[in-house]
Scaffold this motif. Structure first.
Motif, PDB file in Angstrom:
ATOM      1  N   UNK A   1     -10.749   0.665   2.464  1.00  0.00           N
ATOM      2  CA  UNK A   1     -10.160   1.590   1.482  1.00  0.00           C
ATOM      3  C   UNK A   1      -8.677   1.285   1.280  1.00  0.00           C
ATOM      4  N   UNK A   2      -8.219   1.366   0.043  1.00  0.00           N
ATOM      5  CA  UNK A   2      -6.821   1.095  -0.290  1.00  0.00           C
ATOM      6  C   UNK A   2      -6.392  -0.287   0.213  1.00  0.00           C
ATOM      7  N   UNK A   3      -7.342  -1.236   0.227  1.00  0.00           N
ATOM      8  CA  UNK A   3      -7.101  -2.640   0.611  1.00  0.00           C
ATOM      9  C   UNK A   3      -6.379  -2.758   1.949  1.00  0.00           C
ATOM     10  N   UNK A   4      -6.779  -1.943   2.926  1.00  0.00           N
ATOM     11  CA  UNK A   4      -6.132  -1.945   4.242  1.00  0.00           C
ATOM     12  C   UNK A   4      -6.052  -3.355   4.818  1.00  0.00           C
ATOM     13  N   UNK A   5      -4.847  -3.751   5.218  1.00  0.00           N
ATOM     14  CA  UNK A   5      -4.588  -5.058   5.855  1.00  0.00           C
ATOM     15  C   UNK A   5      -4.881  -6.245   4.936  1.00  0.00           C
ATOM     16  N   UNK A   6      -5.150  -5.966   3.678  1.00  0.00           N
ATOM     17  CA  UNK A   6      -5.379  -7.066   2.732  1.00  0.00           C
ATOM     18  C   UNK A   6      -4.605  -6.821   1.437  1.00  0.00           C
ATOM     19  N   UNK A   7      -3.391  -6.341   1.594  1.00  0.00           N
ATOM     20  CA  UNK A   7      -2.556  -6.071   0.432  1.00  0.00           C
ATOM     21  C   UNK A   7      -2.071  -7.386  -0.173  1.00  0.00           C
ATOM     22  N   UNK A   8      -2.168  -7.484  -1.469  1.00  0.00           N
ATOM     23  CA  UNK A   8      -1.689  -8.681  -2.162  1.00  0.00           C
ATOM     24  C   UNK A   8      -0.723  -8.275  -3.268  1.00  0.00           C
ATOM     25  N   UNK A   9       0.047  -9.247  -3.715  1.00  0.00           N
ATOM     26  CA  UNK A   9       1.070  -9.006  -4.742  1.00  0.00           C
ATOM     27  C   UNK A   9       0.878 -10.008  -5.879  1.00  0.00           C
ATOM     28  N   UNK A  10       1.404  -9.636  -7.037  1.00  0.00           N
ATOM     29  CA  UNK A  10       1.273 -10.505  -8.204  1.00  0.00           C
ATOM     30  C   UNK A  10       2.320 -11.603  -8.236  1.00  0.00           C
ATOM     31  N   UNK A  11       3.465 -11.375  -7.611  1.00  0.00           N
ATOM     32  CA  UNK A  11       4.548 -12.354  -7.734  1.00  0.00           C
ATOM     33  C   UNK A  11       5.521 -12.229  -6.565  1.00  0.00           C
ATOM     34  N   UNK A  12       6.463 -13.149  -6.510  1.00  0.00           N
ATOM     35  CA  UNK A  12       7.567 -13.075  -5.550  1.00  0.00           C
ATOM     36  C   UNK A  12       8.875 -13.277  -6.310  1.00  0.00           C
TER      37      UNK A  12
END
Length: 431
Positions: free
Chosen positions: A301-312
């Motif tokens: 749930x809520x992408x626990x421990x697998x958070x990703x981002x679109x850019x840096x």
């Protein structure tokens, strides 16, 4: 006492015939500042200022006016209010936010209570029952000055007060009900006693005040304080009451201004409740809902421990992605699910899925390298089941509705929901 003017609206419905004043608008602005979001918008209709409800359901008091907002899913049938309250209670119970005993529901429906008074009655009834079984007691460290030695002699304090040679400064453990858990519950009892307008609720809360006299009444408690209370096997029976107390504390918004103009809001964000219920339901029935090749997936749930981002930018991650539910299988992500508490459109080849929502799902698919994204919406009374599959590069995005309008306390209705979700998960995988 002036008569209370009551108004019932469904989410996004416009009031009719209420000429809302500048004072009402100021009161609503105060409530919105406390809640941290928009509760109503103002519009002019037939020369009168009206309010339109937003996505928050609940009870809002503005002086001598009371507005009750119900979920849009139940807008059409005559029994809408009872069905809405029944399923809201069930959804809250399913997400472990309160404990509802089925035998008490019939009396709640017959009394025609608003949403706030129903939850107040549940809280008072259950707390009285548990307190009569026995208050939660534990050992608390106490400091006192006594004529006899008890516990540990506090020499530092003793030397600070040489004039008290005949008394002992001591520290000792006492088995007491005056602990943090009960202090939170007593604080909520006092707040509800001030806010309720139902005679029977007020009577029960007054009885609780008497039962809880040995518990310290704190000047202020907030929802964050509940996180400091450890749940053990000794106090576990009070956990549903603490969850309900959290609902009240998160909504605590009593304001008194000149002229004793009282405003109060008890609001539930249906976006959040819909998301939490769907995820809890899938997790609890995963063996019935998920296809064989997804049975061993981790549900995050809520992408626990697998958070990703679109850019840096400058070495820092930006534009965080946070899907409602990520399914992880070792290092891959075979499916992502997201919920949107919005109404789809029949007859539209895109089903009314917004461009912003689709872009968000597309970003999930690309960034997680996920071939299947499932987007779930609530089904409105009178609407047939809707589903559309959108082909994208190296995958699909499926948008579909689920029906939560039936009596979810019945096994037959839950079985229908299991069957619908099983079909959606299987279809999104091309099974």
């Amino acid at each position: 006492m002036p008569k209370i003017v009551e108004l019932s609206l469904f989410e996004y419905e416009l009031s009719n015939g209420f000429n809302w004043t500048d004072r009402d608008q100021e009161a609503i602005a105060k409530l919105e500042k406390i809640v941290g979001d928009r509760l109503f918008s103002f519009e002019f209709h037939n020369g009168k200022r009206e309010i339109r409800a937003k996505q928050y359901v609940g009870v809002f008091r503005l002086g001598q006016r009371k507005v009750e907002v119900l979920p849009k899913m139940y807008r059409f049938p005559e029994s809408a209010k009872q069905e809405a309250v029944r399923n809201l209670l069930y959804m809250l119970e399913y997400t472990n936010q309160l404990n509802v005993k089925q035998y008490s529901l019939a009396s709640l429906y017959q009394q025609n209570l608003d949403w706030f008074e129903i939850l107040t009655k549940l809280f008072a009834t259950n707390l009285l029952e548990e307190w009569q079984r026995g208050a939660f007691r534990n050992y608390q460290s106490m400091s006192d000055t006594l004529p006899v030695l008890k516990g540990t002699w506090n020499l530092t304090e003793q030397l600070r007060r040489p004039e008290r040679k005949h008394l002992f400064a001591v520290i000792f453990d006492e088995f007491t009900a005056d602990n943090q858990l009960n202090r939170v519950l007593r604080y909520v009892v006092e707040r509800l006693y001030q806010l309720t307008r139902n005679f029977h609720n007020r009577q029960m809360l007054h009885e609780l005040q008497q039962w809880m006299e040995e518990v310290t009444l704190l000047p202020r408690v907030n929802a964050e304080d509940l996180r400091l209370i450890p749940i053990t096997r000794l106090n576990q029976r009070f956990e549903p009451l603490l969850n309900l107390a959290r609902l009240f504390l998160e909504n605590e918004s009593l304001q008194l201004s000149s002229g004793n103009f009282q405003t109060f809001a008890f609001a539930l964000d249906m976006n959040k409740l819909f998301e939490e219920f769907v995820i809890s339901f899938i997790d609890r029935h995963r063996h019935e809902i998920l296809p064989n090749h997804l049975q061993n997936c981790e549900l995050l749930p809520q992408s626990q421990h697998e958070t990703k981002y679109l850019a840096t930018t400058e070495g820092q991650d930006v534009f965080q992605l946070k899907p409602d539910l990520v399914m992880r299988q070792k290092s891959s992500f075979p499916l992502i699910m997201d919920t949107k508490y919005k109404r789809l459109k029949e007859g539209d080849h895109k089903l009314g899925v917004s461009q912003a929502d689709f872009y968000q799902m597309y970003a999930y698919a690309q960034r997680y390298k996920c071939p299947n994204v499932l987007l779930i919406y609530p089904q409105v009374v009178g609407m047939s089941e809707l589903k559309a599959k959108f082909e994208i590069e190296r995958g699909t995005i499926t948008a579909a509705t689920i029906d939560l309008c039936g009596d979810l306390s019945k096994q037959s209705e839950r079985d229908k929901l299991v069957e619908r979700l099983r079909g959606l998960f299987a279809d999104s995988q091309g099974v």
